[in-house]
Design a protein around this motif. Structure first.
Motif, short mmCIF file in Angstrom:
data_model
loop_
_atom_site.label_atom_id
_atom_site.label_comp_id
_atom_site.label_asym_id
_atom_site.label_seq_id
_atom_site.Cartn_x
_atom_site.Cartn_y
_atom_site.Cartn_z
N GLY A 199 0.82 -1.21 0.00
CA GLY A 199 0.00 0.00 0.00
C GLY A 199 0.84 1.24 0.00
O GLY A 199 1.92 1.28 -0.60
N MET A 200 0.35 2.25 0.72
CA MET A 200 1.03 3.56 0.70
C MET A 200 2.45 3.50 1.25
O MET A 200 3.24 4.40 0.98
CB MET A 200 0.21 4.61 1.45
N ASN A 201 2.77 2.47 1.99
CA ASN A 201 4.14 2.36 2.50
C ASN A 201 5.12 2.00 1.37
O ASN A 201 6.27 2.39 1.40
CB ASN A 201 4.23 1.34 3.65
N ASP A 202 4.65 1.27 0.35
CA ASP A 202 5.56 0.99 -0.78
C ASP A 202 5.28 1.88 -1.98
O ASP A 202 6.09 1.95 -2.90
CB ASP A 202 5.53 -0.51 -1.17
N ALA A 213 -1.66 8.39 -2.84
CA ALA A 213 -2.14 9.15 -1.69
C ALA A 213 -1.61 10.58 -1.71
O ALA A 213 -2.30 11.52 -1.35
CB ALA A 213 -1.72 8.45 -0.39
N LEU A 214 -0.37 10.73 -2.16
CA LEU A 214 0.27 12.05 -2.08
C LEU A 214 -0.08 12.94 -3.27
O LEU A 214 -0.23 14.15 -3.12
CB LEU A 214 1.79 11.84 -2.01
N TYR A 215 -0.15 12.36 -4.44
CA TYR A 215 -0.36 13.19 -5.65
C TYR A 215 -1.63 12.81 -6.42
O TYR A 215 -1.80 13.23 -7.55
CB TYR A 215 0.79 13.01 -6.64
N GLN A 216 -2.44 11.94 -5.86
CA GLN A 216 -3.58 11.39 -6.61
C GLN A 216 -3.09 10.79 -7.93
O GLN A 216 -3.74 10.88 -8.97
CB GLN A 216 -4.66 12.46 -6.90
N ALA A 217 -1.93 10.18 -7.89
CA ALA A 217 -1.35 9.56 -9.10
C ALA A 217 -2.18 8.35 -9.49
O ALA A 217 -2.69 7.63 -8.62
CB ALA A 217 0.09 9.14 -8.82
N LYS A 218 -2.34 8.15 -10.78
CA LYS A 218 -3.18 7.05 -11.27
C LYS A 218 -2.30 5.92 -11.84
O LYS A 218 -1.29 6.18 -12.50
CB LYS A 218 -4.08 7.56 -12.40
N TYR A 219 -2.71 4.71 -11.55
CA TYR A 219 -2.00 3.53 -12.05
C TYR A 219 -2.97 2.58 -12.73
O TYR A 219 -4.15 2.53 -12.39
CB TYR A 219 -1.31 2.79 -10.90
N ASP A 220 -2.43 1.80 -13.65
CA ASP A 220 -3.18 0.74 -14.29
C ASP A 220 -2.77 -0.58 -13.61
O ASP A 220 -1.68 -0.66 -13.03
CB ASP A 220 -2.80 0.72 -15.78
N ALA A 221 -3.61 -1.58 -13.69
CA ALA A 221 -3.28 -2.85 -13.05
C ALA A 221 -3.92 -4.01 -13.81
O ALA A 221 -4.82 -3.80 -14.61
CB ALA A 221 -3.77 -2.85 -11.61
N PHE A 222 -3.44 -5.20 -13.53
CA PHE A 222 -4.08 -6.41 -14.08
C PHE A 222 -3.93 -7.55 -13.07
O PHE A 222 -3.14 -7.44 -12.11
CB PHE A 222 -3.46 -6.78 -15.45
N GLU A 238 -4.95 3.83 7.38
CA GLU A 238 -5.26 5.19 6.93
C GLU A 238 -6.26 5.10 5.77
O GLU A 238 -6.02 4.36 4.82
CB GLU A 238 -3.96 5.88 6.46
N SER A 239 -7.34 5.85 5.87
CA SER A 239 -8.37 5.78 4.82
C SER A 239 -7.84 6.18 3.46
O SER A 239 -8.32 5.71 2.43
CB SER A 239 -9.54 6.70 5.16
N GLY A 240 -6.84 7.06 3.47
CA GLY A 240 -6.27 7.53 2.20
C GLY A 240 -5.36 6.51 1.53
O GLY A 240 -4.81 6.77 0.47
N ASP A 241 -5.19 5.35 2.15
CA ASP A 241 -4.30 4.35 1.56
C ASP A 241 -5.04 3.57 0.47
O ASP A 241 -5.42 2.41 0.65
CB ASP A 241 -3.79 3.40 2.66
N ILE A 242 -5.24 4.26 -0.64
CA ILE A 242 -5.92 3.68 -1.80
C ILE A 242 -4.91 3.67 -2.93
O ILE A 242 -4.36 4.72 -3.28
CB ILE A 242 -7.13 4.56 -2.21
N LEU A 243 -4.64 2.51 -3.50
CA LEU A 243 -3.67 2.46 -4.60
C LEU A 243 -4.34 2.83 -5.93
O LEU A 243 -3.74 3.52 -6.75
CB LEU A 243 -3.04 1.07 -4.69
N THR A 272 -12.07 -0.87 -6.09
CA THR A 272 -11.15 0.10 -5.48
C THR A 272 -10.05 -0.75 -4.86
O THR A 272 -10.33 -1.66 -4.07
CB THR A 272 -11.87 0.92 -4.39
N ILE A 273 -8.82 -0.49 -5.28
CA ILE A 273 -7.70 -1.27 -4.73
C ILE A 273 -7.14 -0.50 -3.55
O ILE A 273 -6.60 0.60 -3.71
CB ILE A 273 -6.58 -1.47 -5.79
N ALA A 274 -7.30 -1.08 -2.36
CA ALA A 274 -6.83 -0.40 -1.15
C ALA A 274 -5.65 -1.14 -0.56
O ALA A 274 -5.54 -2.36 -0.67
CB ALA A 274 -7.96 -0.33 -0.13
#
Ligand code: LLP
Length: 418
Positions: A311-314, A319-328, A349-354, A342-344
């Motif tokens: 999560g946000m630790n790696d 969380a910091l920049y609202q950066a967007k990622y793709d995933a599979f 922390e509620s903001g820990d959303i990948l 929603t990938i959390a």
């Protein structure tokens, strides 16, 4: 996509565990080689410095060295890592707005080639330190050319308050800083540096930066008699995170920058001799993948969550920049994407959303969830929040993988505690 660098995602996860940062070494090599071969000019000396802040470890620094790149470092830790990787200190550029006295001592003691001086106070301190010193150090001065580039546009105003460099609007201060450096015979003032932002898609922003930097080089020379040998344009070249991202390919971007520099250089009374760029993200981002194991799936009235074992630790960027990622989901590449997830992460922390919202095939607990383009500013900005150990980092190429940073253990986590 079933494999990274020819190694199946399943095998990577089984061999090294998750969460795992994997770099496709072939992609890293393509990017490094594209910069090394395209950033060339018939009339200018050129150099590409890898901005190691994007991802700093001995393995990537060795690769940068293999392709003949120089290195941008911004702290004693990054210098230490570069030296530990056997990087030639002469090709290291030391940046930073608040280099400590100890860091400057370290840089001088270890023969770091170039110090990119940020401000007048730093110039004074460096001049003090170089007095009576038998060594010589080269310097560039960071200036702020007032081209503040954001993702898709640039604003040529509102830059006087940046913490980095001296604004072109404060010419007197720039001259005083250069004169302070020039007072010492063993400090070479070699030229000017700027960095206008990161993840910049707009090539015109770089064109504008080049116009301003060369015009200022000319002004330093003709008005103040200060010759400018080198212009360092910084980094900031965009990488692709999502399918809709189409950054200018590296060779094209290099050709554009070179041709703009050559054009501007022709206008100068005394031409500049050398041009440098400092890409970080555009070398490592797309080569990186973060592999997580899916944990619980949780439904709320409005969302379906899939929880990742990191999560946000790696990866703090969402969380910091609202950066967007793709995933599979590994092994489900061919399946229809029927569920919006929603990938959390697992941090408290509620903001820990990948990933806030992504359509994927149905996820089962235990599936391998792979985030793409995680190579830049992911591991390098990782933290120990919730005492979660840092993941392992692996390079994969031609069907083989090798560990380049071990997974942290719980013993490591408390190893500094008394
Ligand atoms: N040179 C200088 C002086 C810089 O400050 C930077 C980045 C670079 C080169 C490399 O820029 P790049 O090519 O990687 O865009 N943590 C943020 C990015 C911060 C960039 C800081 N400076 C993020 O995750 O988006």
């Amino acid at each position: 996509m079933k494999a990274i660098g020819g190694v199946s995602i399943q095998t990577l996860a089984e061999t090294y565990g998750t969460p795992l940062c994997v770099f496709d070494e072939e992609v890293l090599r393509q990017k490094l080689s594209a910069y090394a071969s395209s950033f060339r000019s018939d009339t200018l000396e050129t150099g590409v410095l890898y901005a190691s802040k994007a991802f700093s470890c001995k393995a990537i620094i060795s690769l940068a060295k293999e392709y003949g790149l120089g290195l941008d470092v911004v702290s004693q830790g990054e210098m230490y890592t570069a030296l530990a990787a056997g990087f030639d200190p002469a090709d290291i550029y030391f940046h930073g707005n608040n280099k400590t006295p100890a860091e400057l001592d370290y840089a001088i003691a270890h023969n770091i080639g170039t110090i990119v001086v940020d401000n007048l106070a730093e110039a004074e301190l460096l001049a003090d330190k170089m007095s009576g010193q038998y060594k010589t150090v080269r310097t560039l001065l960071r200036i702020n050319p007032g081209v503040e580039a954001h993702t898709h546009h640039y604003i040529a105003t509102a830059y006087v308050d940046s913490k980095f460099g001296i604004s072109l609007l404060h010419e007197d201060e720039i001259i005083e800083t250069i004169r302070t450096l020039q007072k010492r015979k063993n400090i070479i003032f070699d030229g000017i540096h700027a960095h206008i932002g990161s993840q910049i898609f707009d090539t015109d922003a770089f064109g504008e930066e080049i116009r301003k930097m060369f015009a200022f080089a000319d002004r330093l020379n003709t008005v103040y008699g200060i010759p400018v040998n080198t212009v360092n344009l910084g980094g900031g070249f965009a990488a692709a995170y999502l399918e809709e991202d189409h950054p200018t390919p590296i060779p094209e971007m290099c050709r554009y920058i070179i041709s703009r520099c050559e054009e501007e250089n022709k206008k100068l009374k005394e031409p500049v001799r050398k041009v440098l760029i400092e890409p970080g993200r555009s070398i490592v981002a797309e080569a990186g993948f973060n592999i997580y194991t899916a944990g619980y799936i949780k439904k709320t009235p409005g969302k379906t969550y899939a929880f990742a074992d990191g999560g946000m630790n790696d990866n703090i960027r969402p969380a910091l920049y609202q950066a967007k990622y793709d995933a599979f989901i590994a092994g489900k590449e061919e399946q229809e994407k029927t569920v919006e997830y929603t990938i959390a992460g697992k941090c408290c922390e509620s903001g820990d959303i990948l990933i806030d919202s992504i359509k994927l095939p149905e996820i089962q607990t235990g599936d391998l969830l792979v985030l793409k383009s995680t190579g830049a500013y992911g591991y390098s900005m990782a933290s120990h929040y919730n005492k979660i150990p840092l993941p392992a980092v692996v390079f994969a190429a031609e069907g083989k993988s090798r560990i380049v940073i071990q997974r942290e253990t719980f013993e490591h986590l408390i190893s500094l505690e008394i």
